[in-house]
Design a protein around this motif. Structure first.
Motif, PDB file in Angstrom:
ATOM      1  N   SER A  12      -8.538   2.723   2.885  1.00  0.00           N
ATOM      2  CA  SER A  12      -9.482   1.882   2.482  1.00  0.00           C
ATOM      3  C   SER A  12      -9.218   1.324   1.035  1.00  0.00           C
ATOM      4  N   GLY A  13      -9.864   0.724   0.557  1.00  0.00           N
ATOM      5  CA  GLY A  13      -9.648  -0.050  -0.405  1.00  0.00           C
ATOM      6  C   GLY A  13      -8.319  -0.772  -1.518  1.00  0.00           C
ATOM      7  N   LYS A  14      -8.271  -0.004  -2.691  1.00  0.00           N
ATOM      8  CA  LYS A  14      -6.990  -0.801  -3.061  1.00  0.00           C
ATOM      9  C   LYS A  14      -5.997   0.396  -3.204  1.00  0.00           C
ATOM     10  N   ASP A  15      -3.948  -0.170  -2.807  1.00  0.00           N
ATOM     11  CA  ASP A  15      -3.874   0.345  -2.560  1.00  0.00           C
ATOM     12  C   ASP A  15      -3.609   0.791  -1.021  1.00  0.00           C
ATOM     13  N   HIS A  16      -4.261   0.417  -0.222  1.00  0.00           N
ATOM     14  CA  HIS A  16      -5.080   1.194   0.830  1.00  0.00           C
ATOM     15  C   HIS A  16      -3.262   0.724   1.830  1.00  0.00           C
ATOM     16  N   PHE A  17      -3.279   1.597   2.914  1.00  0.00           N
ATOM     17  CA  PHE A  17      -2.052   1.560   3.680  1.00  0.00           C
ATOM     18  C   PHE A  17      -2.244   0.349   4.761  1.00  0.00           C
ATOM     19  N   GLY A  18      -1.170  -0.354   4.107  1.00  0.00           N
ATOM     20  CA  GLY A  18      -1.059  -1.476   5.074  1.00  0.00           C
ATOM     21  C   GLY A  18      -0.255  -2.339   5.649  1.00  0.00           C
ATOM     22  N   PHE A  19      -0.110  -1.065   6.603  1.00  0.00           N
ATOM     23  CA  PHE A  19       1.409  -0.820   7.549  1.00  0.00           C
ATOM     24  C   PHE A  19       0.407  -0.647   8.752  1.00  0.00           C
ATOM     25  N   SER A  20       1.931  -0.859   9.838  1.00  0.00           N
ATOM     26  CA  SER A  20       1.219  -0.574  11.699  1.00  0.00           C
ATOM     27  C   SER A  20       0.952   0.946  11.244  1.00  0.00           C
ATOM     28  N   TYR A  21      -0.422   1.388  11.895  1.00  0.00           N
ATOM     29  CA  TYR A  21      -0.316   2.485  12.350  1.00  0.00           C
ATOM     30  C   TYR A  21       0.212   3.424  13.200  1.00  0.00           C
ATOM     31  N   ASP A  22       0.905   3.113  14.327  1.00  0.00           N
ATOM     32  CA  ASP A  22       1.668   3.117  15.201  1.00  0.00           C
ATOM     33  C   ASP A  22       2.622   3.457  14.220  1.00  0.00           C
ATOM     34  N   VAL A  73      -8.298  10.619   5.601  1.00  0.00           N
ATOM     35  CA  VAL A  73      -8.960  10.314   6.061  1.00  0.00           C
ATOM     36  C   VAL A  73      -9.869  11.527   4.731  1.00  0.00           C
ATOM     37  N   TRP A  74      -9.902  12.393   3.814  1.00  0.00           N
ATOM     38  CA  TRP A  74     -10.379  12.293   3.000  1.00  0.00           C
ATOM     39  C   TRP A  74      -9.813  12.662   1.604  1.00  0.00           C
ATOM     40  N   ALA A  94     -12.432   4.580   5.021  1.00  0.00           N
ATOM     41  CA  ALA A  94     -11.668   5.842   5.526  1.00  0.00           C
ATOM     42  C   ALA A  94     -12.016   5.934   6.899  1.00  0.00           C
ATOM     43  N   ILE A  95     -12.859   6.801   7.588  1.00  0.00           N
ATOM     44  CA  ILE A  95     -13.740   7.909   8.981  1.00  0.00           C
ATOM     45  C   ILE A  95     -13.328   6.780   9.839  1.00  0.00           C
ATOM     46  N   MET A  96     -14.288   5.593   9.048  1.00  0.00           N
ATOM     47  CA  MET A  96     -14.231   4.236  10.424  1.00  0.00           C
ATOM     48  C   MET A  96     -13.024   4.361  10.498  1.00  0.00           C
ATOM     49  N   ILE A  97     -11.897   3.815   9.859  1.00  0.00           N
ATOM     50  CA  ILE A  97     -10.415   3.582  11.121  1.00  0.00           C
ATOM     51  C   ILE A  97      -9.483   4.832  11.305  1.00  0.00           C
ATOM     52  N   TRP A  98      -9.809   6.118  10.955  1.00  0.00           N
ATOM     53  CA  TRP A  98      -9.861   6.690  11.944  1.00  0.00           C
ATOM     54  C   TRP A  98     -10.379   6.453  13.407  1.00  0.00           C
ATOM     55  N   ASP A  99     -11.160   6.742  13.018  1.00  0.00           N
ATOM     56  CA  ASP A  99     -12.405   6.524  14.267  1.00  0.00           C
ATOM     57  C   ASP A  99     -11.912   4.883  15.400  1.00  0.00           C
ATOM     58  N   ASP A 100     -11.211   3.832  14.961  1.00  0.00           N
ATOM     59  CA  ASP A 100     -11.058   3.103  15.404  1.00  0.00           C
ATOM     60  C   ASP A 100      -9.612   3.323  16.170  1.00  0.00           C
ATOM     61  N   MET A 101      -8.790   3.812  14.909  1.00  0.00           N
ATOM     62  CA  MET A 101      -7.498   3.857  15.696  1.00  0.00           C
ATOM     63  C   MET A 101      -7.184   5.447  16.197  1.00  0.00           C
ATOM     64  N   LEU A 102      -8.504   5.880  16.647  1.00  0.00           N
ATOM     65  CA  LEU A 102      -8.488   6.997  17.684  1.00  0.00           C
ATOM     66  C   LEU A 102      -8.707   6.180  18.919  1.00  0.00           C
ATOM     67  N   SER A 103     -10.376   5.970  18.771  1.00  0.00           N
ATOM     68  CA  SER A 103     -11.267   4.885  19.777  1.00  0.00           C
ATOM     69  C   SER A 103      -9.470   4.126  20.517  1.00  0.00           C
ATOM     70  N   SER A 104      -9.102   3.429  19.517  1.00  0.00           N
ATOM     71  CA  SER A 104      -7.394   2.749  20.253  1.00  0.00           C
ATOM     72  C   SER A 104      -6.446   3.487  20.399  1.00  0.00           C
ATOM     73  N   GLY A 105      -6.449   4.710  21.272  1.00  0.00           N
ATOM     74  CA  GLY A 105      -5.174   5.508  21.527  1.00  0.00           C
ATOM     75  C   GLY A 105      -4.545   6.273  20.997  1.00  0.00           C
ATOM     76  N   ARG A 106      -4.521   6.003  19.643  1.00  0.00           N
ATOM     77  CA  ARG A 106      -3.746   6.768  19.426  1.00  0.00           C
ATOM     78  C   ARG A 106      -4.222   8.388  18.307  1.00  0.00           C
ATOM     79  N   GLY A 109       1.326  -1.131  -0.176  1.00  0.00           N
ATOM     80  CA  GLY A 109      -0.061   0.196  -0.017  1.00  0.00           C
ATOM     81  C   GLY A 109       0.880   1.199   0.139  1.00  0.00           C
ATOM     82  N   HIS A 110       0.494   2.202   0.234  1.00  0.00           N
ATOM     83  CA  HIS A 110       1.278   3.703   0.031  1.00  0.00           C
ATOM     84  C   HIS A 110       0.395   4.878   1.352  1.00  0.00           C
ATOM     85  N   GLY A 111       1.659   5.169   1.553  1.00  0.00           N
ATOM     86  CA  GLY A 111       1.716   6.198   2.239  1.00  0.00           C
ATOM     87  C   GLY A 111       2.424   7.173   2.042  1.00  0.00           C
ATOM     88  N   ASN A 112       2.297   9.050   2.599  1.00  0.00           N
ATOM     89  CA  ASN A 112       2.866   9.911   2.079  1.00  0.00           C
ATOM     90  C   ASN A 112       3.729  10.480   2.933  1.00  0.00           C
TER      91      ASN A 112
END
Ligand SMILES: [Zn+2]
Ligand SMILES: [Zn+2]
Length: 433
Positions: free
Chosen positions: A203-213, A220-221, A232-244, A160-163
């Motif tokens: 989320s979707g094609k070429d989604h970031f497939g690494f650790s969010y740590d 998100v947009w 993407a928003i759902m994943i963001w909320d998951d990461m926020l809710s888990s303390g990140r 996947g991709h990251g900037n």
């Protein structure tokens, strides 16, 4: 069933009468009786423990990760000593092979024409074997007298991709070389490079497939097509809710510019009129007009995203002591005191005074409330008491009339009623998480 049948098989001996048996049972029960009070008190104590803290389970297991009171948090930065800067954090130039009619000079000139303060040109590193430094950044057109140019690239990997964003040139080749290694190796190299890494189109094609740590922000947009960002928003909320404490940002991911002449048109040239620099636009509250200040703001979360450069900016504040003066803004983290907090959502800029805006508040990933805002400077206020123990975050989404973006006229239809979103205001988020 009579008593003989009940005790059939027990060898009480031939001399044991029914009466004797009854007396034996009663005697034994009385022996237990004095201990009853002690057993009951002990049970109460265990129950009280369980009620007071989830740390102690029935088995007596203590969860070392259970929420505890956070230590003193760093002081909240000034709400006034800084400036709002806008830009796009995901744009491809001709140094990406899948881009067309999008020279570096064309992108920068466009940024200037629509009032952008900064730009992150993020070409695919795999298209130049990781050598971004001798391509995008070395392009003679990579210069500007007014637009802040980030040193950036799209890390384009099997997973996947990251900037990557930096205020100064860094050795991107090292990040490219390590792309297929384990996260722990990638994370170490990223840390050494001192860059801000951001998860792209999660989320979707070429989604970031690494650790969010190992990322500081998440896209998100992505692009003018707001509706495709729900996951993407759902994943963001998951990461926020888990303390990140993870900054949400935008990125047009635009690849195609307007051709200089009709013969230069490609099959994708139509995209330039629907998705281009600024769809969406990411606002950062920076301490200074420098690339480092832009990246610092991006890291600390004083960020909101708007549909385009002319759309209103969402600002989100909180008044901790109810003195009528705002004490913190989105991205800021404070210790919950147990007292009610007053929150304020404000739309600044090109608002439509005769329209109504819908402000949706999300608390810890769940809908908290929906409010209406009108007028030249639409404002919504609400009050809530964040939990004293454990994390709480609030973020807002604003919908309303689309704002015209004449340079990218087709984008309005794609972003629809989405006006903008804020980053969260945080309580009890551990900076050492
Ligand atoms: Zn990508
Ligand atoms: Zn891209």
């Amino acid at each position: 069933m009579d008593r003989d049948m009940l005790f059939a098989g027990y060898n009480f001996g031939p001399m044991v009468s029914h009466e004797l048996l009854k007396n034996m049972i009663l005697k034994n029960t009385r022996k237990i009786a004095p201990f009853k009070g002690i057993v009951y008190t002990g049970l109460l104590a265990i129950m009280a423990c369980c009620t007071n803290s989830s740390a102690l389970a029935q088995s007596g297991h203590v969860n070392p990760w259970a929420p505890v009171e956070v230590g003193p948090l760093p002081p909240i930065a000034s709400l006034t000593d800084g400036m709002w800067l806008k830009g796009d954090l995901h744009v491809h130039s001709i140094h990406s092979k899948d881009a067309s009619n999008n020279s570096v000079a064309k992108i920068i000139a466009f940024c200037k024409s629509v009032g952008m303060d900064y730009i992150g040109i993020t070409d695919h590193d795999n298209h130049v074997n990781g050598d971004v430094a001798h391509n995008t950044w070395a392009d003679p057109e990579f210069k500007s007298d007014s637009v802040l140019l980030l040193y950036s690239a799209e890390w384009t990997t099997t997973r996947g991709h990251g900037n990557a964003f930096s205020a100064k040139p860094y050795d991107h080749q090292r990040l490219y070389d390590v792309r297929d290694q384990r996260d722990v190796v990638v994370g170490a190299v990223k840390k050494e490079l001192g860059i801000h890494l951001s998860a792209n189109h999660p989320s979707g094609k070429d989604h970031f497939g690494f650790s969010y740590d190992m990322v500081e922000s998440i896209e998100v947009w992505n692009s003018a097509i707001w509706s495709k960002n729900a996951n993407a928003i759902m994943i963001w909320d998951d990461m926020l809710s888990s303390g990140r404490k993870l900054t949400g940002r935008g990125g047009s991911d635009s690849h195609h510019g307007t051709p200089d002449s009709p013969d230069k048109a490609t099959k994708n040239s139509y995209q330039a009129k629907a998705n281009y620099v600024g769809t969406p636009t990411t606002w950062v509250f920076a301490k200074a007009r420098t690339t480092q200040a832009v990246i610092d703001a991006l890291t600390n979360g004083r960020v909101s995203v708007s549909a385009n450069p002319y759309a209103p900016r969402v600002e989100f504040y909180a008044d901790l002591d109810q003195d009528g003066k705002m004490d913190m803004m989105m991205g800021d983290d404070a210790k919950a005191t147990g007292k009610p907090v007053k929150f304020r959502v404000q739309l600044t800029g090109n608002t439509s005074p005769d329209s109504t805006y819908k402000v949706s508040v999300v608390k810890n990933g769940d809908p908290f409330g929906t409010y209406k805002a009108t007028g030249k400077t639409p404002v919504v206020e609400f009050t809530d008491t964040p939990a004293t123990l454990g994390r709480t975050y609030y973020r807002v989404v604003v919908e309303g009339p689309p704002t015209a973006y004449p340079q990218v006229p087709g984008s309005m239809a794609l972003s629809g009623n989405m006006v903008g979103l804020s980053n969260p205001i945080y309580f009890n988020f551990d900076p050492n998480f």
